[in-house]
Design an enzyme around this catalytic site. Structure first.
Site, PDB file in Angstrom:
ATOM      1  N   GLU A 105      33.613  65.121  15.686  1.00 37.05           N
ATOM      2  CA  GLU A 105      32.082  65.418  16.112  1.00 37.05           C
ATOM      3  C   GLU A 105      31.214  64.291  16.507  1.00 37.05           C
ATOM      4  OE1 GLU A 105      32.363  67.001  11.935  1.00 37.05           O
ATOM      5  OE2 GLU A 105      31.592  68.727  12.837  1.00 37.05           O
ATOM      6  N   GLU A 125      39.652  70.313   8.722  1.00 39.40           N
ATOM      7  CA  GLU A 125      38.710  70.341   7.525  1.00 39.40           C
ATOM      8  C   GLU A 125      39.145  71.707   6.647  1.00 39.40           C
ATOM      9  OE1 GLU A 125      37.427  69.887  10.361  1.00 39.40           O
ATOM     10  OE2 GLU A 125      35.597  68.093  10.226  1.00 39.40           O
TER      11      GLU A 125
HETATM   12  N1  COA Z   1      38.762  59.813   4.081  1.00 39.48           N
HETATM   13  C1  COA Z   1      39.204  58.935   3.051  1.00 39.48           C
HETATM   14  N2  COA Z   1      40.348  57.967   3.216  1.00 39.48           N
HETATM   15  C2  COA Z   1      41.224  58.475   4.087  1.00 39.48           C
HETATM   16  C3  COA Z   1      41.001  59.662   5.009  1.00 39.48           C
HETATM   17  C4  COA Z   1      39.630  60.144   5.022  1.00 39.48           C
HETATM   18  N3  COA Z   1      39.187  60.961   5.830  1.00 39.48           N
HETATM   19  N4  COA Z   1      42.176  59.623   5.822  1.00 39.48           N
HETATM   20  C5  COA Z   1      43.063  58.765   5.246  1.00 39.48           C
HETATM   21  N5  COA Z   1      42.443  58.082   4.424  1.00 39.48           N
HETATM   22  C6  COA Z   1      43.105  57.148   3.848  1.00 39.48           C
HETATM   23  C7  COA Z   1      44.286  57.321   3.039  1.00 39.48           C
HETATM   24  O1  COA Z   1      43.975  58.059   1.734  1.00 39.48           O
HETATM   25  C8  COA Z   1      44.976  56.166   3.011  1.00 39.48           C
HETATM   26  O2  COA Z   1      44.710  55.271   1.635  1.00 39.48           O
HETATM   27  P1  COA Z   1      45.659  54.322   0.818  1.00 39.48           P
HETATM   28  O3  COA Z   1      46.187  53.385   2.125  1.00 39.48           O
HETATM   29  O4  COA Z   1      44.517  53.661   0.099  1.00 39.48           O
HETATM   30  O5  COA Z   1      46.917  55.443   0.421  1.00 39.48           O
HETATM   31  C9  COA Z   1      44.891  55.658   4.287  1.00 39.48           C
HETATM   32  O6  COA Z   1      43.559  56.008   4.570  1.00 39.48           O
HETATM   33  C10 COA Z   1      46.024  55.647   5.247  1.00 39.48           C
HETATM   34  O7  COA Z   1      45.924  57.140   5.448  1.00 39.48           O
HETATM   35  P2  COA Z   1      47.615  57.766   5.563  1.00 39.48           P
HETATM   36  O8  COA Z   1      47.475  59.206   5.851  1.00 39.48           O
HETATM   37  O9  COA Z   1      48.489  57.203   4.694  1.00 39.48           O
HETATM   38  O10 COA Z   1      47.936  57.204   7.096  1.00 39.48           O
HETATM   39  P3  COA Z   1      48.783  57.992   8.156  1.00 39.48           P
HETATM   40  O11 COA Z   1      48.698  56.728   9.208  1.00 39.48           O
HETATM   41  O12 COA Z   1      49.800  58.555   7.800  1.00 39.48           O
HETATM   42  O13 COA Z   1      47.879  59.054   8.630  1.00 39.48           O
HETATM   43  C11 COA Z   1      45.657  60.160   9.319  1.00 39.48           C
HETATM   44  C12 COA Z   1      46.506  58.793   9.433  1.00 39.48           C
HETATM   45  C13 COA Z   1      44.291  59.819   9.808  1.00 39.48           C
HETATM   46  C14 COA Z   1      46.520  60.965  10.396  1.00 39.48           C
HETATM   47  C15 COA Z   1      45.746  60.851   8.083  1.00 39.48           C
HETATM   48  O14 COA Z   1      45.429  59.854   7.251  1.00 39.48           O
HETATM   49  C16 COA Z   1      44.807  61.925   7.920  1.00 39.48           C
HETATM   50  O15 COA Z   1      45.141  63.108   8.465  1.00 39.48           O
HETATM   51  N6  COA Z   1      43.607  61.719   7.322  1.00 39.48           N
HETATM   52  C17 COA Z   1      42.937  62.977   6.861  1.00 39.48           C
HETATM   53  C18 COA Z   1      42.262  63.387   8.128  1.00 39.48           C
HETATM   54  C19 COA Z   1      40.993  64.454   7.720  1.00 39.48           C
HETATM   55  O16 COA Z   1      41.376  65.379   7.022  1.00 39.48           O
HETATM   56  N7  COA Z   1      39.873  64.193   8.126  1.00 39.48           N
HETATM   57  C20 COA Z   1      38.886  65.229   7.945  1.00 39.48           C
HETATM   58  C21 COA Z   1      37.936  64.804   6.765  1.00 39.48           C
HETATM   59  S1  COA Z   1      36.672  66.063   6.789  1.00 39.48           S
END
Ligand code: COA
Length: 698
Positions: A105, A125
């Site tokens: 966004e 989301e």
């Molecule tokens: N908010 C807060 N913390 C987040 C986050 C978010 N949106 N996305 C990831 N994190 C944190 C995880 O909890 C993890 O924390 P930790 O190391 O303390 O456990 C860390 O970031 C790494 O994330 P992880 O998922 O283990 O890494 P990855 O490389 O496998 O994947 C992403 C990275 C970004 C693809 C995945 O984290 C993801 O899909 N995140 C959510 C995205 C999302 O839903 N965003 C929309 C929110 S409205």
């Protein structure tokens, strides 16, 4: 501007760099830093254009999920995005990694988007029970129309930069240095005197209003039955994008987001998101030195063994597969071949990938060929003597320091480990069938398991793309203990007046893909029968026992594979119909026990099944088998079809209210005290005003 957003001017371009490891989540400090930086760029007379980029592994991967459900400090994301968009100077976003949710966004607020070819864009989301809240529902449709916008928002699945470029969400793909190219692009805009190009003013996506509305109508019908509100709100907001002025659409999106954010479904989905990541953190990781796992042996080429071999091959790890004789080995290799054949046919992998993976497989009938592997996963017949014999051989041939993992579902790993000379190297890897598809892996830690072996298991699970959960030794570990309690609660109701179909329907209504008796028929009744027979010797005769399943097994009705089980199956059909003879067997059993049948509502069926699961979960916590309630939830979500939007049995109990659930359990005690008496943990939590989630840590 602050620790998380830096501001620097290069050649008339203000470079705003977001730096908030690990994923640049848009927490308060990032939002406020960004807003301040944008204001400064606006006011700075030396600045003619702006570049927004991120340091580290990714452009922001979304809002900070940890802030959800709490009052959000201003500025909120949509304010920041709007300020970027209304800047008087052209703004360029340079995207790498995963621009998800709020990150995407922010990029949409910019006037131009450059992306590394490897970047991905998504609006996930909905997976957290909410909708894009930073203007995504209004801006994406303006660029691409309703269909692609709804694909992104309703599936939550990211798309490649290439696809984003095709759709018109990205202007330029960059193969080289993204920051440098971004700078050149931003400078050129200024030099050419190109004005800002706010997404809110674009209308390409509205070019065909009738098609737009048709898409809305079709999607609205598709999401009508969704158990969570968010998909319906997404469709409403995308419809509003075309019908309402921009600001009104934004206001509608905000109201919809607020409605969803604190719903039970959203809370449960957020819980599931963090629970999965938390489960990977176990005490053994601290100070552990990981053992190398570069080669794996799999003993047993049945369904489980071959599935496990595929998991390892998929991760690029060479596998030595061992069977007793050539015929068994050939069948096993054929099974693996068939799995890959299907993947190729479905277009999941290409033939070259299949060949490469098959090339990593070696078949043998000689246990000695495991002398050099780093780890062996034993997946032979679930019978103590068979497993012990295999372990004795492995003990003989494996090199010192190699890991011996058993894929048992129930057996006592402490006892198994005690039969060999290196119990410290023994661990349980409980995969779920089909192993190459199911995400869950219970890592079972026996009394003598070396912490390094445990830590290595968790590291390996990540490589194998599994969701690992730590479990202690007990009959059935976490998942099958809960499953047994679930089934017993169901069996009690069966005996007291419900039918298999009623119970299954109630649990499907709750959100399970199939009910407990359907699962039994699919898996085969003989597996749980074997367990009951194994436990028979130690069963307390005073405990309530339901023998209906045994009676079906005695008749050879073992489920779908025999054409009948709890249901009747026409030849070749997987859809069962109610079996009058089964109902008769149940009626006879009731009569023999002097039970006069009564009705069960769907709500009561659900309450009893869920109460039983949560109570068994509380026991597992007290026994130290599960580290935390959320680990139990992860097991049920990833291994047993528990609906994710309900969060798992422990979260579901929290949401329902511990006092309510405990008082229900108490009201059923007289029916089977050993089963329904609440574990002491309930009182302890209730007394202190706490929930299961308070035991999750972090
Ligand atoms: N908010 C807060 N913390 C987040 C986050 C978010 N949106 N996305 C990831 N994190 C944190 C995880 O909890 C993890 O924390 P930790 O190391 O303390 O456990 C860390 O970031 C790494 O994330 P992880 O998922 O283990 O890494 P990855 O490389 O496998 O994947 C992403 C990275 C970004 C693809 C995945 O984290 C993801 O899909 N995140 C959510 C995205 C999302 O839903 N965003 C929309 C929110 S409205």
């Amino acid at each position: 501007m602050n620790d998380h957003v830096t501001y620097e001017v290069q050649d008339g371009v203000a470079v705003l760099t977001i730096s908030h490891p690990p994923v640049n989540a848009l927490s308060f400090s990032v939002r406020s830093g960004l807003l301040e930086a944008v204001e400064r760029a606006d006011a700075d007379p030396t600045v003619r254009s702006v570049l927004i980029r991120a340091a580290g592994r990714t452009f922001p991967a979304g809002a900070d999920v940890r802030e959800f459900g709490k009052p959000r400090a201003k500025p909120i994301l949509s304010t920041v995005v709007a300020r970027i968009e209304t800047l008087s100077k052209p703004v360029v976003a340079a995207v790498h990694g995963t621009a998800l949710g709020g990150g995407f966004e922010i990029a949409l607020g910019a006037h131009y988007r450059l992306a590394a070819r490897s970047a991905r864009f998504g609006l996930p989301e909905v997976g957290l029970g909410v909708l894009p809240g930073g203007g995504g529902t209004q801006r994406v449709p303006r660029l691409v129309g309703a269909g692609p916008a709804l694909d992104l928002m309703l599936s939550g699945k990211p798309i490649s930069a290439e696809k984003a470029r095709e759709l018109g969400l990205v202007d330029v793909l960059v193969d080289g240095d993204l920051e440098a190219e971004g700078l050149v692009f931003a400078r050129n805009l200024a030099e050419k005197g190109d004005p800002p190009r706010p997404t809110r003013d674009r209308r390409e996506g509205f070019a065909d209003p009738a098609a737009y509305q048709a898409e809305i109508t079709a999607r609205r019908a598709k999401v009508a039955g969704s158990p969570i509100e968010a998909p319906r709100k997404i469709v409403d907001c995308v419809e509003a994008a075309m019908l309402l002025p921009f600001e009104a659409g934004i206001a509608m999106e905000r109201a919809a987001f607020d409605d969803c954010e604190n719903s039970d479904g959203a809370r449960a989905l957020r819980h599931a998101f963090f629970a999965e990541r938390r489960a990977a953190k176990v005490p053994e990781l601290e100070g552990a030195s990981l053992r190398e796992v570069n080669t794996i042996g799999v003993v047993g080429a049945g369904t489980m063994g071959t599935g496990i071999a595929v998991v390892c091959l998929d991760a690029g790890i060479p596998v030595t597969l061992v069977e007793r004789d050539d015929a068994g080995l050939i069948r096993g290799v054929e099974r693996i071949d068939a799995i890959y054949e299907r993947s190729v046919a479905k277009g999941r992998i290409d033939a070259a990938t299949r060949d490469a993976r098959m090339g990593l497989l070696t078949g043998t009938t000689r246990m000695e060929d495991l002398d050099a592997v780093d780890l062996v996963i034993e997946a032979v017949f679930e019978e103590v003597s068979v497993k012990e014999a295999v372990f004795a051989q492995l003990d003989q041939v494996m090199k010192p320091g190699a890991i011996l993992a058993t894929n048992t579902s129930y057996l006592d790993i402490n006892a198994l480990a005690a039969t060999i000379s290196r119990p410290q190297d023994v661990v349980g890897y409980h995969f779920f069938s089909p192993a190459n598809i199911m995400k869950l892996l219970e890592i079972v830690v026996a009394d003598k398991t070396d912490p390094d072996v445990v830590a290595t298991g968790f590291a390996l699970a990540r490589k194998l793309r599994k969701v690992p959960v730590r479990a202690g030794v007990t009959d059935g570990f976490i998942g099958n203990r809960i499953l047994a309690a679930y089934r017993l609660a169901a069996d009690f109701m069966l005996e007291d007046g419900a039918t298999p179909a009623q119970i299954d329907a109630a649990m499907r209504d709750y959100g399970f893909p199939v009910g407990p008796y359907q699962v039994l028929d699919i898996a085969g009744l003989d597996i749980s029968w074997a367990r009951r027979k194994r436990l028979a010797a130690t069963r307390n005769p005073a405990h309530r026992y339901v023998a209906i399943g045994d009676h079906l097994c005695e008749r050879g009705w073992l489920g779908q594979k025999t054409g009948r089980g709890y249901y009747l199956y026409e030849a070749g059909s997987r859809v069962g119909t109610e079996d009058p003879e089964v109902l008769e067997i149940i009626a006879k059993e009731r009569a023999a026990k002097g039970i006069s049948p009564r009705d069960f509502s769907a709500e009561e069926i659900q309450a009893r099944c869920l109460g039983a699961m949560a109570n068994e979960g509380a026991r597992l916590l007290e026994e130290g088998v599960a580290l935390r309630p959320s680990d139990i939830d992860v097991v049920l979500l990833f291994g047993y079809g528990f609906p994710r939007w309900r969060g798992g049995p422990m979260m579901a109990a929290d949401l329902r209210g511990l006092v309510t659930v405990e008082s229900e359990l108490k009201s059923w005690i007289k029916e089977a005290p050993e089963f329904w008496t609440p574990a002491p943990l309930w009182d302890e939590l209730i007394k202190n005003g706490r929930h299961f989630s308070d035991l999750n840590g972090d």
